[in-house]
Design a protein around this motif. Structure first.
Motif, mmCIF file in Angstrom:
data_model
loop_
_atom_site.group_PDB
_atom_site.id
_atom_site.type_symbol
_atom_site.label_atom_id
_atom_site.label_comp_id
_atom_site.label_asym_id
_atom_site.label_seq_id
_atom_site.Cartn_x
_atom_site.Cartn_y
_atom_site.Cartn_z
ATOM 1 N N GLU A 861 0.806 -1.222 0.000
ATOM 2 C CA GLU A 861 0.000 0.000 0.000
ATOM 3 C C GLU A 861 0.839 1.271 0.000
ATOM 4 O O GLU A 861 0.294 2.356 -0.150
ATOM 5 C CB GLU A 861 -0.922 -0.011 1.225
ATOM 6 N N GLY A 862 2.132 1.157 0.230
ATOM 7 C CA GLY A 862 2.978 2.349 0.275
ATOM 8 C C GLY A 862 4.239 2.182 -0.544
ATOM 9 O O GLY A 862 4.723 1.065 -0.777
ATOM 10 N N GLU A 863 4.801 3.312 -0.970
ATOM 11 C CA GLU A 863 6.016 3.282 -1.776
ATOM 12 C C GLU A 863 7.175 2.699 -0.978
ATOM 13 O O GLU A 863 8.046 2.009 -1.528
ATOM 14 C CB GLU A 863 6.348 4.707 -2.255
ATOM 15 N N GLN A 865 7.069 0.336 1.230
ATOM 16 C CA GLN A 865 6.955 -1.124 1.190
ATOM 17 C C GLN A 865 7.443 -1.660 -0.155
ATOM 18 O O GLN A 865 8.139 -2.687 -0.219
ATOM 19 C CB GLN A 865 5.505 -1.550 1.425
ATOM 20 N N ARG A 866 7.071 -0.983 -1.219
ATOM 21 C CA ARG A 866 7.498 -1.416 -2.559
ATOM 22 C C ARG A 866 9.016 -1.395 -2.683
ATOM 23 O O ARG A 866 9.625 -2.357 -3.185
ATOM 24 C CB ARG A 866 6.849 -0.522 -3.607
ATOM 25 N N GLN A 867 9.634 -0.329 -2.203
ATOM 26 C CA GLN A 867 11.083 -0.222 -2.318
ATOM 27 C C GLN A 867 11.782 -1.284 -1.465
ATOM 28 O O GLN A 867 12.805 -1.852 -1.865
ATOM 29 C CB GLN A 867 11.540 1.184 -1.888
ATOM 30 N N THR A 868 11.209 -1.531 -0.283
ATOM 31 C CA THR A 868 11.797 -2.569 0.574
ATOM 32 C C THR A 868 11.726 -3.924 -0.102
ATOM 33 O O THR A 868 12.698 -4.699 -0.107
ATOM 34 C CB THR A 868 11.055 -2.611 1.926
ATOM 35 N N LEU A 869 10.582 -4.250 -0.685
ATOM 36 C CA LEU A 869 10.425 -5.529 -1.372
ATOM 37 C C LEU A 869 11.355 -5.625 -2.572
ATOM 38 O O LEU A 869 11.930 -6.692 -2.847
ATOM 39 C CB LEU A 869 8.965 -5.708 -1.803
ATOM 40 N N ARG A 870 11.494 -4.524 -3.307
ATOM 41 C CA ARG A 870 12.397 -4.539 -4.457
ATOM 42 C C ARG A 870 13.833 -4.762 -3.995
ATOM 43 O O ARG A 870 14.581 -5.527 -4.611
ATOM 44 C CB ARG A 870 12.296 -3.223 -5.224
ATOM 45 N N GLY A 871 14.210 -4.149 -2.852
ATOM 46 C CA GLY A 871 15.546 -4.357 -2.333
ATOM 47 C C GLY A 871 15.776 -5.789 -1.857
ATOM 48 O O GLY A 871 16.898 -6.288 -1.900
ATOM 49 N N LEU A 872 14.726 -6.440 -1.407
ATOM 50 C CA LEU A 872 14.852 -7.825 -0.940
ATOM 51 C C LEU A 872 14.806 -8.830 -2.082
ATOM 52 O O LEU A 872 14.969 -10.040 -1.840
ATOM 53 C CB LEU A 872 13.740 -8.145 0.060
ATOM 54 N N GLY A 875 9.910 -10.122 -6.813
ATOM 55 C CA GLY A 875 9.636 -9.694 -8.179
ATOM 56 C C GLY A 875 8.210 -9.266 -8.438
ATOM 57 O O GLY A 875 7.964 -8.406 -9.272
ATOM 58 N N LEU A 876 7.204 -9.855 -7.735
ATOM 59 C CA LEU A 876 5.794 -9.601 -8.044
ATOM 60 C C LEU A 876 5.072 -9.121 -6.796
ATOM 61 O O LEU A 876 5.439 -9.475 -5.664
ATOM 62 C CB LEU A 876 5.129 -10.867 -8.569
ATOM 63 N N ALA A 877 4.017 -8.293 -7.017
ATOM 64 C CA ALA A 877 3.254 -7.769 -5.882
ATOM 65 C C ALA A 877 1.867 -7.382 -6.345
ATOM 66 O O ALA A 877 1.594 -7.265 -7.551
ATOM 67 C CB ALA A 877 3.966 -6.581 -5.250
ATOM 68 N N GLN A 878 0.981 -7.189 -5.368
ATOM 69 C CA GLN A 878 -0.345 -6.648 -5.625
ATOM 70 C C GLN A 878 -0.776 -5.883 -4.387
ATOM 71 O O GLN A 878 -0.335 -6.175 -3.273
ATOM 72 C CB GLN A 878 -1.352 -7.744 -5.966
ATOM 73 N N GLY A 879 -1.610 -4.874 -4.582
ATOM 74 C CA GLY A 879 -2.062 -4.070 -3.461
ATOM 75 C C GLY A 879 -2.610 -2.734 -3.930
ATOM 76 O O GLY A 879 -2.567 -2.389 -5.121
ATOM 77 N N TYR A 880 -3.095 -1.938 -2.949
ATOM 78 C CA TYR A 880 -3.719 -0.649 -3.273
ATOM 79 C C TYR A 880 -2.720 0.345 -3.864
ATOM 80 O O TYR A 880 -3.133 1.316 -4.498
ATOM 81 C CB TYR A 880 -4.341 -0.058 -2.019
ATOM 82 N N LEU A 881 -1.429 0.148 -3.636
ATOM 83 C CA LEU A 881 -0.455 1.062 -4.242
ATOM 84 C C LEU A 881 -0.568 1.027 -5.758
ATOM 85 O O LEU A 881 -0.374 2.051 -6.425
ATOM 86 C CB LEU A 881 0.963 0.652 -3.805
ATOM 87 N N ILE A 902 0.996 0.324 -15.075
ATOM 88 C CA ILE A 902 0.411 1.138 -14.012
ATOM 89 C C ILE A 902 1.443 2.183 -13.620
ATOM 90 O O ILE A 902 2.587 1.838 -13.312
ATOM 91 C CB ILE A 902 0.039 0.277 -12.803
ATOM 92 N N PRO A 903 1.092 3.437 -13.607
ATOM 93 C CA PRO A 903 2.095 4.458 -13.255
ATOM 94 C C PRO A 903 2.628 4.222 -11.860
ATOM 95 O O PRO A 903 1.908 3.787 -10.970
ATOM 96 C CB PRO A 903 1.304 5.777 -13.352
ATOM 97 N N GLU A 904 3.921 4.572 -11.677
ATOM 98 C CA GLU A 904 4.504 4.429 -10.351
ATOM 99 C C GLU A 904 3.894 5.458 -9.411
ATOM 100 O O GLU A 904 3.534 6.553 -9.798
ATOM 101 C CB GLU A 904 6.025 4.621 -10.424
ATOM 102 N N ALA A 905 3.823 5.046 -8.118
ATOM 103 C CA ALA A 905 3.209 5.931 -7.127
ATOM 104 C C ALA A 905 4.146 7.094 -6.827
ATOM 105 O O ALA A 905 5.356 6.967 -6.915
ATOM 106 C CB ALA A 905 2.945 5.150 -5.846
#
Length: 905
Positions: A861-863, A865-872, A875-881, A902-905
């Motif tokens: 739901e937040g940028e 979180q996305r960056q943390t997951l990308r750093g870890l 590869g794939l995700a879904q959510g309100y972000l 989908i445009p980046e948040a």
């Protein structure tokens, strides 16, 4: 039983008694000695375990003494330089020492520095109040500057045991006066206990105080294979605080048992040889002569010759017995003719009827009672006098007046009958039916009454059994639903007449009773129900009604209650009574009950109303976690009606096409780029609007409606996804994720239904992902493995949804044919830089990478979180972000706008 057999039994019983006496004497000596050795071994191990605990305290005391007798610590007490604690007592060093608490106190006991460290989070926490309170104890805090020795030991706190060491703060030479106290502590938790157990190689536990100072060591055998020893563990002040318990096998005891078994077999062999010799002697001297005597009597009986005589040689008791038999035969022969008339009369009477006959001469007052009449009441021929009182005095007092009235009224009748109870010789009453005929003179006076008496006890008992079967439960003997409703109707009527006399109803259901039936069998289950019934009866008042409605459901009708508090206390007594262990079929079983409570009010006009409310409260208690009780209130009924209406609406929703599909995109975190969609069903209720799955999916699961609903979802989603693939072609093609419920997994035609949907829609099986929750997999791992294997054979990919919340064993994960793990949103939403949730996500990603499994993070739901997951490396995700779930047109727009991006948040 033959005399030879009796003799054998007597001799055998005598020898067996002697063997048992020898066995008990030897067993007492042998087993007592072995058990004493075993007890000494247990006490030695207890002492070894106690020393291990003392060594743990001494180890902490050594660490504390090293820091306390250090010049830098001594100087810190003078200048209070905070750099000392950061340099000499950093959290890393404290964690290495496994010291949870470090406290530096001055001579007045005032803390100069104190720290409680959380080893896992590496965070400093407030010092427990219970532990800080002990810093005021002069026995633990040294206020005399001349003190040179510290203390260590165990300290009992409400939250558990702690190992504490306190040492006076001195310089290296230990000549200067003390400047305060250094206290270090670590909890005596399960990890420390396991380490002590491994070190001592003992099955060791430390628990609440279970022994006394007068008997500090207790050794007791809990079974043939296990002995338990308990020892008193004192705290740092020398006061009893804990019990130290060890469990040991019993090889010495088993060896003693083996010795006693061999000893018993030896005694039996000697006894058999000795008994055979004795029987041989008795056979020669006594039994053979008695056999000749019996043979002579048998031959006489078969020939029916009273003139024959028995001849037994000798001049002993057997010869005298033969002579007595001969004299008896002569007496019988003389009386035979005298008895002929009596036998003829008896034969005539018996041929008339099989009932007891009587003939009452009213004028003389004498009554003839046939032998059958007397035997029906258990009396011998001479025990009944020929008088009317012999009959009438045996009539039950409650039936006597009615019988006498019938006899008096029958003076004007010829035939009459009356059913009443008669006293048997054994003290019990029999139900009989008396019929008689009255004979009169010409002037109408009663001369005689002649009748019969039939025993109808069996018929009356059968009628009673039928009445009981209609009103009582056959298994437990408790009142059944019919009798409960009758008594409940009466109780409600009394409550309406007297408002202060309320009644209450407890509705009980045995928790997880099906597990007992499935594991131990229905016979043990029935035995458990009977024992539960008895415990409920013992937990309530005599005037309360305990009933069984069927299965594992019971009710208790409480009359004369003053309010809900009385009913609640009754429920607590029942739960306490049932919580004790049951011993059934050599197995210890623990059972609990969920109880619903309903109190009578003006709304309860019918018994079924009160039963309904108590049942509703019971289900609320089960939903709250079982093994508890719940008082009914009107909101429960309203909620139950709402759920019932929702279920009825749900059954019609498929027919009325009220369901619709929403889709949430699954994207690549790096771009982000849409790679597929997860299909989510929504219910467009005509009155309530959009209903989310959390409200209706559980009802669909419980009622089985999830099966047709799941097929509709799969068919509709595959059709939409196939249309998107044709309109927006790409390589690889768009994927579709569909949830599969536990109920669908057990359907025998699941695979056929999926193949049919794929053929109709033209959707490629390799693009279909079926999601199954982790909890479903762990409930039925064997079945799930087979089903998932067949799905893989079709080319369908399998995902584990909500991964990390089902407590699955990661060591079993490689056994399941899984293609993807979906990290639950609870871990993603609470990720921090160094938090526990982040480490869980890292672990899942590493595990998936090693197993070659894809990972999708849910609930992004937040940028950040996305960056943390990308750093870890996720590869794939879904959510309100990226996007909320959208309908079919919304999904098409997402694929159209921004070149499928989908445009980046």
């Amino acid at each position: 039983m033959r005399l030879r057999t009796k003799t054998l039994l007597v001799v055998g019983a005598t020898l067996l008694g002697l063997i048992l006496i020898l066995e008990l004497a030897a067993g007492t000596l042998v087993m007592g000695g072995f058990d004493a050795i075993e007890a000494d071994t247990v006490r030695e191990n207890l002492e070894r375990a106690r020393r291990a605990v003392a060594d743990e305290a001494e180890s902490l005391a050594t660490t504390t003494r090293d820091y306390a007798a250090w010049d830098e610590t001594y100087e810190f007490m003078r200048d209070r330089n905070p750099a000392y604690t950061a340099r000499q007592l950093p959290t890393e060093r404290q964690s290495e020492l496994r010291v949870r608490v470090v406290a530096v106190l001055d001579l007045n006991g005032v803390p100069v520095h104190e720290r409680l460290l959380d080893f896992e989070a590496r965070q400093q926490l407030p010092l427990p109040t219970e532990l800080a309170r002990h810093f005021e104890d002069p026995r633990l805090v040294f206020r005399d500057p001349g003190t040179r020795h510290g203390r260590s030991g165990v300290l009992a706190l409400p939250g558990g045991a702690w190992i504490v060491a306190a040492w006076p703060i001195l310089d290296n030479s230990q000549t200067a006066p003390a400047r305060g106290t250094l206290v270090m502590a670590r909890p005596l938790d399960s990890g420390v206990v396991r380490a002590l157990a491994e070190r001592t190689r003992l099955d060791l536990e430390i628990g609440p105080l279970a022994v006394t100072a007068s008997e500090p060591t207790v050794v007791r055998a809990v079974s043939e294979d296990l002995v338990v020893g308990q020892a008193l563990l004192e705290d740092i002040h020398g006061q009893p605080a804990f019990s130290l318990e060890i469990r040991m096998p019993r090889p010495i005891h088993r060896r003693a048992r083996t010795t006693m078994t061999y000893f018993t077999l030896s005694l039996l062999i000697v006894g058999l040889i000795f008994g055979g010799a004795i029987l041989r002697v008795i056979e020669t001297l006594v039994l053979s002569r008695l056999k000749r005597l019996a043979s002579g009597l048998q031959a006489m009986r078969e020939r029916q010759d009273l003139g024959a005589r028995i001849d037994v040689a000798g001049r002993d008791e057997l010869a005298d017995l033969a002579l007595s038999f001969n004299q008896l035969l002569e007496a019988v022969e003389r009386s035979q003719n005298e008895l002929s008339a009596g036998r003829e009369r008896y034969a005539l009477a018996a041929s008339a009827a099989n009932d007891g006959l009587w003939d009452w001469d009213v004028a003389s007052g004498e009554v003839y009672y046939s032998p059958r009449f007397k035997s029906m009441l258990g009396f011998a021929e001479e025990e009944v006098e020929p008088r009317p009182d012999a009959w009438l005095s045996g009539v039950h007092p409650e039936d006597r007046d009615a019988l006498q009235a019938k006899l008096d009224a029958a003076a004007s009748e010829t035939h009459a009958e009356h059913e009443h109870r008669m006293l048997h010789k054994d003290g019990a009453y029999r139900h009989v039916l008396s019929r008689w005929v009255t004979l009169r003179s010409k002037d109408g006076a009663v001369l005689r009454r002649v009748g019969s008496m039939s025993d109808v006890t069996a018929r009356k008992e059968a009628e009673g059994r039928l009445r009981r079967e209609a009103l009582y439960d056959a298994l437990t003997g408790l009142p059944n639903r019919t009798l409960l409703i009758d008594r409940l109707r009466q109780a409600l009527a009394r409550a309406r007449r007297h408002s202060e006399q309320m009644c209450g109803l407890l509705f009980l259901d045995v928790d997880r009773f099906k597990v007992v039936n499935d594991s131990l069998g229905h016979a043990v289950g029935d035995e458990l129900l009977c024992e539960v019934a008895r415990r409920i009866e013992r937990s309530v008042r005599p005037e309360d009604t305990v009933a069984r409605l069927g299965g594992d459901e019971f009710t208790v009708l409480l009359e004369g209650v003053r309010g809900p508090k009385d009913a609640t206390h009754a429920a607590e007594r029942i739960q306490n009574g049932i919580s004790r262990a049951f011993r059934l079929a050599d197995t210890e079983i623990f059972a609990t009950v969920s109880i619903g409570i309903a109190i009578s009010s003006g709304d309860h006009q019918l018994p079924e109303d009160l039963i309904r409310d108590a049942d509703t409260a019971m289900y609320r208690a089960k939903a709250a976690g079982k093994a508890r009780h719940q008082l009914f209130d009107s909101r429960m009924h309203a909620q139950a009606m709402t759920m019932l209406k929702l279920e009825n609406d749900l059954r019609r929703a498929l027919e009325r096409s009220e369901f619709e599909m929403h889709y949430q995109p699954i994207v690549e975190i790096e771009r982000p780029h849409i790679v597929g969609f997860e299909a989510l069903v929504r219910w467009r209720h005509p009155a309530r609007g959009l209903v989310l799955p959390g409200e209706f999916i559980p009802i669909a699961e419980e009622t089985g409606l999830i099966v047709p609903l799941g097929r509709w979802v799969l068919e509709r989603a595959c059709a939409d996804a196939r249309a998107w693939q044709l309109e927006f072609p790409r390589d690889p093609p768009l994927t579709l994720s569909v949830n599969l419920s536990a109920r669908q997994l057990v359907e025998v035609d699941l695979l056929d239904a999926i193949e049919t949907v794929l053929k109709r829609s033209g959707f490629d099986a390799h693009s279909l992902h079926l999601e199954i929750t982790e909890s479903v997999i762990m409930q039925r791992p064997d079945l799930v493995t087979v089903v998932l294997g067949r799905l893989k054979d079709l080319g369908i990919r399998v995902s584990i949804d909500d991964f990390g919340t089902g407590y699955s064993s990661l060591s079993y994960l490689h056994l399941f044919p899984v293609d993807c793990l979906k990290i639950d949103r609870s871990f993603v939403s609470s990720m921090q830089a160094l938090g526990k949730q982040r480490r869980i996500v890292e672990t899942i990603l590493m595990l998936a990478k090693n197993l070659g499994i894809d990972v999708i993070a849910e609930g992004v739901e937040g940028e950040e979180q996305r960056q943390t997951l990308r750093g870890l490396g996720c590869g794939l995700a879904q959510g309100y972000l990226f996007s909320r779930p959208v309908d079919e047109q919304g999904a098409r727009q997402l694929l159209t706008v921004g070149a499928d991006t989908i445009p980046e948040a």
